[in-house]
Scaffold this motif. Structure first.
Motif, PDB file in Angstrom:
ATOM      1  N   GLY A  86       0.821  -1.229   0.000  1.00  0.00           N
ATOM      2  CA  GLY A  86       0.000   0.000   0.000  1.00  0.00           C
ATOM      3  C   GLY A  86       0.836   1.251   0.000  1.00  0.00           C
ATOM      4  N   GLN A  87       1.912   1.270   0.802  1.00  0.00           N
ATOM      5  CA  GLN A  87       2.791   2.429   0.840  1.00  0.00           C
ATOM      6  C   GLN A  87       3.432   2.659  -0.544  1.00  0.00           C
ATOM      7  OE1 GLN A  87       1.928   4.090   3.409  1.00  0.00           O
ATOM      8  NE2 GLN A  87       3.770   4.171   4.647  1.00  0.00           N
ATOM      9  N   ALA A  88       3.834   1.575  -1.184  1.00  0.00           N
ATOM     10  CA  ALA A  88       4.452   1.683  -2.506  1.00  0.00           C
ATOM     11  C   ALA A  88       3.462   2.266  -3.511  1.00  0.00           C
ATOM     12  CB  ALA A  88       4.950   0.323  -2.976  1.00  0.00           C
ATOM     13  N   VAL A  89       2.217   1.844  -3.470  1.00  0.00           N
ATOM     14  CA  VAL A  89       1.204   2.375  -4.387  1.00  0.00           C
ATOM     15  C   VAL A  89       0.983   3.860  -4.108  1.00  0.00           C
ATOM     16  CG1 VAL A  89      -1.256   2.293  -4.989  1.00  0.00           C
ATOM     17  CG2 VAL A  89       0.064   0.169  -4.816  1.00  0.00           C
ATOM     18  N   ARG A  90       0.853   4.228  -2.838  1.00  0.00           N
ATOM     19  CA  ARG A  90       0.667   5.661  -2.515  1.00  0.00           C
ATOM     20  C   ARG A  90       1.851   6.493  -2.965  1.00  0.00           C
ATOM     21  NH1 ARG A  90      -2.177   3.174   1.457  1.00  0.00           N
ATOM     22  NH2 ARG A  90      -0.452   2.864   2.901  1.00  0.00           N
ATOM     23  N   PHE A  91       3.057   5.958  -2.809  1.00  0.00           N
ATOM     24  CA  PHE A  91       4.259   6.679  -3.217  1.00  0.00           C
ATOM     25  C   PHE A  91       4.230   6.960  -4.707  1.00  0.00           C
ATOM     26  CE2 PHE A  91       8.623   6.743  -4.813  1.00  0.00           C
ATOM     27  CZ  PHE A  91       9.182   7.728  -4.022  1.00  0.00           C
TER      28      PHE A  91
END
Length: 171
Positions: A166-171
């Motif tokens: 999820g963090q990677a997608v938001r980034f």
């Protein structure tokens, strides 16, 4: 042509991969959307595995890949992967991954092989038992700034808090 306004992020195993009919349908769909959107694969797999799937034609080429359970981001269009370098800078360089591996290892949670490890994740096999997971968490409690990702009653990954799919997608 105008820049794509949409980013489609999809997991691979059990989502895009797993059914010959589904894989074929996804490839045809991706060919049809052309440049209207950007495509990102978000997976626990390694970047080498994703690149092999693309080069074999099993999945369509993508613009981005968030791999190794979101601990690495790759701009597949940029040989220097500047986006990925910036993403890596979010983690504390003192991230105790070796300590995650040392404390997490047990008979019920053996380490995955070297191909399952990464610079910012420790990956384990898991017997699926709730008590084994509780014991695993207890062993890792003394370490700060991490979270545990349990998958399919089979895998455990320990990651710094700043990284996840999820963090990677938001980034």
């Amino acid at each position: 042509m105008a820049e794509a306004r949409w980013l489609l992020c999809t997991d691979l195993d059990g989502t895009v991969l797993g059914s010959d009919v589904g894989e074929s349908a996804f490839r045809l769909w991706a060919e049809g959307v052309g440049e209207r959107l950007r495509l990102a694969y978000v997976t626990g797999r390694s970047i080498d595995s994703v690149r092999q799937l693309i080069s074999s034609g099993r999945i369509p080429a993508a613009d981005y890949a968030a791999v190794a359970v979101g601990t690495e981001v790759w701009d597949l269009r940029d040989p220097q992967n500047r986006v990925g370098q910036h993403y890596r800078s979010l983690v504390d360089p003192q991230c105790p991954v070796a300590r995650y591996r040392e404390l997490g290892r047990s008979e019920a949670t053996p380490l995955q092989g070297p191909e399952g490890q990464g610079p910012f994740k420790a990956s384990f096999l898991w017997n699926g038992e709730a008590q084994a997971l509780e014991d695993f968490k207890r062993r890792l409690d003394p370490l700060y700034d991490h979270h545990i990702q349990a998958t399919a009653g089979t895998y455990l990954d320990v990651l710094p808090h700043c990284f996840s799919k999820g963090q990677a997608v938001r980034f």
